[in-house]
Write a protein that holds these residues in place. Structure first.
Motif, PDB file in Angstrom:
ATOM      1  N   LEU A  17       0.549  -1.411   0.280  1.00 13.41           N
ATOM      2  CA  LEU A  17       0.186   0.049  -0.089  1.00 13.41           C
ATOM      3  C   LEU A  17       0.952   1.514   0.530  1.00 13.41           C
ATOM      4  N   SER A  31      -8.090   7.236  -3.156  1.00 13.56           N
ATOM      5  CA  SER A  31      -8.608   5.969  -2.971  1.00 13.56           C
ATOM      6  C   SER A  31      -8.566   4.910  -1.827  1.00 13.56           C
ATOM      7  N   ILE A  32      -7.428   5.294  -0.872  1.00 13.87           N
ATOM      8  CA  ILE A  32      -6.944   4.761   0.150  1.00 13.87           C
ATOM      9  C   ILE A  32      -7.693   5.136   1.573  1.00 13.87           C
ATOM     10  N   ASP A  34     -10.696   7.018   1.659  1.00 16.46           N
ATOM     11  CA  ASP A  34     -12.050   6.753   1.312  1.00 16.46           C
ATOM     12  C   ASP A  34     -12.039   4.934   1.578  1.00 16.46           C
ATOM     13  N   ARG A  35     -11.088   3.916   1.795  1.00 15.07           N
ATOM     14  CA  ARG A  35     -11.677   2.933   1.882  1.00 15.07           C
ATOM     15  C   ARG A  35     -11.671   2.473   3.244  1.00 15.07           C
ATOM     16  N   LYS A  36     -11.412   2.928   4.352  1.00 12.89           N
ATOM     17  CA  LYS A  36     -11.109   3.173   5.623  1.00 12.89           C
ATOM     18  C   LYS A  36      -9.938   2.430   6.180  1.00 12.89           C
ATOM     19  N   PHE A  37      -8.973   2.482   5.586  1.00  7.47           N
ATOM     20  CA  PHE A  37      -7.892   2.169   5.817  1.00  7.47           C
ATOM     21  C   PHE A  37      -7.274   3.030   6.930  1.00  7.47           C
ATOM     22  N   CYS A  38      -7.571   3.656   6.933  1.00  8.26           N
ATOM     23  CA  CYS A  38      -6.877   5.000   8.271  1.00  8.26           C
ATOM     24  C   CYS A  38      -7.912   4.141   9.663  1.00  8.26           C
ATOM     25  N   GLU A  39      -9.212   3.902   9.549  1.00 11.41           N
ATOM     26  CA  GLU A  39      -9.991   3.484  11.163  1.00 11.41           C
ATOM     27  C   GLU A  39      -9.626   2.227  10.890  1.00 11.41           C
ATOM     28  N   SER A  40      -9.036   1.669   9.995  1.00  9.65           N
ATOM     29  CA  SER A  40      -8.296   0.228  10.622  1.00  9.65           C
ATOM     30  C   SER A  40      -7.028   0.092  10.949  1.00  9.65           C
ATOM     31  N   ARG A  98      -9.667  12.964   6.208  1.00 12.92           N
ATOM     32  CA  ARG A  98     -10.137  11.638   5.936  1.00 12.92           C
ATOM     33  C   ARG A  98      -9.417  11.122   7.609  1.00 12.92           C
TER      34      ARG A  98
END
Length: 101
Positions: A17, A31-32, A34-40, A98
């Motif tokens: 990534l 894209s990253i 917006d795909r909940k990467f930071c939440e993960s 984000r």
């Protein structure tokens, strides 16, 4: 849950990534985030990485348990590098907002 049997795969996913978003590549960065990467990443930082039961983890890892702390340190470093890469070349406040959500 991340444990000694899958942490190397998680390391590779983070490396991959990071390669996609470095450069910077604005499309990949958007894209990253917006795909909940930071939440993960936030969830990994905030929760117990052993699934809440260190005795089970120690039994699972047996021979490799001594490397667990080193692997966790490496995981933390890789997550921070990935987050930092999301900020490369940012010219608006969308990505930082984000990340902070």
């Amino acid at each position: 849950n991340i444990n000694c049997t899958n942490i190397e795969v998680v390391h590779q996913v983070l490396d991959t990534l990071t390669e996609f978003i470095q450069g910077p590549c604005k499309e990949a960065q958007m894209s990253i985030v917006d795909r909940k990467f930071c939440e993960s990443v936030s969830r990994i930082f905030s929760q117990s990485l052993d699934g809440g039961n260190p005795d089970i983890l120690e039994k699972m890892c047996a021979d490799d348990f001594s490397n667990w702390k080193d692997n966790l340190t490496e995981l933390t470093t890789k997550m921070l590098i990935s987050l930092q890469s999301l900020l490369e070349g940012v010219d608006s406040n969308y990505i930082p907002r984000r990340i902070l959500q």
